[in-house]
Enzyme design. Sequence first.
Site, short mmCIF file in Angstrom:
data_model
loop_
_atom_site.label_atom_id
_atom_site.label_comp_id
_atom_site.label_asym_id
_atom_site.label_seq_id
_atom_site.Cartn_x
_atom_site.Cartn_y
_atom_site.Cartn_z
N ASN A 9 -68.85 3.72 -33.50
CA ASN A 9 -68.04 2.63 -32.95
C ASN A 9 -67.25 3.20 -31.77
O ASN A 9 -66.28 3.92 -31.97
CB ASN A 9 -67.10 2.11 -34.05
CG ASN A 9 -66.13 1.07 -33.52
OD1 ASN A 9 -66.30 0.55 -32.41
ND2 ASN A 9 -65.10 0.76 -34.30
N LYS A 11 -65.48 1.55 -29.64
CA LYS A 11 -64.27 0.77 -29.31
C LYS A 11 -64.25 0.49 -27.80
O LYS A 11 -65.32 0.31 -27.21
CB LYS A 11 -63.03 1.49 -29.82
CG LYS A 11 -63.20 1.89 -31.29
CD LYS A 11 -61.96 2.38 -31.96
CE LYS A 11 -62.29 2.73 -33.41
NZ LYS A 11 -61.12 3.07 -34.20
N HIS A 95 -63.93 -5.60 -37.93
CA HIS A 95 -63.26 -4.29 -37.86
C HIS A 95 -61.75 -4.52 -37.98
O HIS A 95 -61.23 -5.52 -37.50
CB HIS A 95 -63.61 -3.60 -36.54
CG HIS A 95 -63.10 -2.20 -36.49
ND1 HIS A 95 -61.81 -1.90 -36.15
CD2 HIS A 95 -63.70 -1.02 -36.80
CE1 HIS A 95 -61.64 -0.58 -36.24
NE2 HIS A 95 -62.78 -0.02 -36.63
N GLU A 97 -59.33 -3.47 -36.42
CA GLU A 97 -58.62 -3.73 -35.15
C GLU A 97 -58.79 -5.19 -34.73
O GLU A 97 -57.89 -5.77 -34.13
CB GLU A 97 -59.11 -2.75 -34.07
CG GLU A 97 -58.58 -1.35 -34.34
CD GLU A 97 -59.46 -0.21 -33.87
OE1 GLU A 97 -60.36 -0.41 -33.03
OE2 GLU A 97 -59.26 0.92 -34.39
N GLU A 166 -63.43 0.81 -44.65
CA GLU A 166 -62.58 1.69 -43.83
C GLU A 166 -61.13 1.45 -44.21
O GLU A 166 -60.54 0.43 -43.82
CB GLU A 166 -62.76 1.36 -42.35
CG GLU A 166 -64.16 1.57 -41.84
CD GLU A 166 -64.19 1.66 -40.32
OE1 GLU A 166 -64.63 2.70 -39.81
OE2 GLU A 166 -63.76 0.72 -39.65
N GLY A 172 -58.57 6.71 -37.20
CA GLY A 172 -57.99 7.32 -36.01
C GLY A 172 -56.74 8.14 -36.29
O GLY A 172 -56.04 8.54 -35.37
N SER A 208 -61.77 8.57 -39.81
CA SER A 208 -61.63 10.01 -39.56
C SER A 208 -62.78 10.85 -40.10
O SER A 208 -62.59 11.99 -40.50
CB SER A 208 -60.28 10.53 -40.09
OG SER A 208 -59.21 9.85 -39.45
#
Length: 247
Positions: A9, A11, A95, A97, A166, A172, A208
């Site tokens: 991904n 992003k 996702h 985000e 996730e 991250g 991560s």
Amino acid sequence: MKKIILAANWKLNKSPGETRSFFKAFLSSYKNSSDVEVVFFPPATSLEATSQSVQDSKVKFGAQNIYFESQGAFTGENSAKVVKELKGDYALIGHSERRQYFSESNSLLGKKIQHALQVQLIPMFCIGETLAEREGGKTEAVLQTQIHEALGAVGVPLNTLVVAYEPVWAIGTGKIATAEQIKETHSFIHKTLKLKNLDAVPILYGGSVKASNAAELIQIPNVSGFLVGGASLESSSFLDLIANSIH
Ligand code: PGA
């Protein structure tokens, strides 16, 4: 050995030029293996560069986000049909985000999953709890709601779904869930999907993941691969991660 999915991904990173340079380096070293499916999610503006770069390889790609209509007055949205026309195979849906910064709800995500299936893209549906939810003992309830509300809104057979778990607090941050937490949570997700006759759905782990922890994490039962952010941006680190996941 189980067939695994390793998804990158990117992003909001990599221009079309950077995308082409990445694939030049990546594909010169990547050795296709029938044990693994490698999937890239570039930003929408680099989908065409990705499509052209991977056309002679077995590497797959898809969009980081699609809308639930493929055409019309929906300014700024991505068309799943165009992803398909570019020969993409996947759509990342939900996702964290997207949920956090763009307020995407489970019912909206259900509509996106349905549309992906209708145009024959494989939805990679992301779920995960925040740190406050985990610390409050709400992880299973949150995941169950995300699965039920989104998948319950889908009116077509869910025959090509992939789920990516996730934990939001591990994305991250360099914080990785423990092997025990991943084992327990993947087992719970697997049982929840099984109740919907979706026990064959691959469940990826994300948050991560890097070359140094991939070999350990891939051994965990019900972990069918990874969704990788940071460690997928350099071809060398992603190649190492792939190598460590399949050995
Ligand atoms: P990370 O991101 O690997 O950088 O934690 C994973 C993701 O957001 O999909």
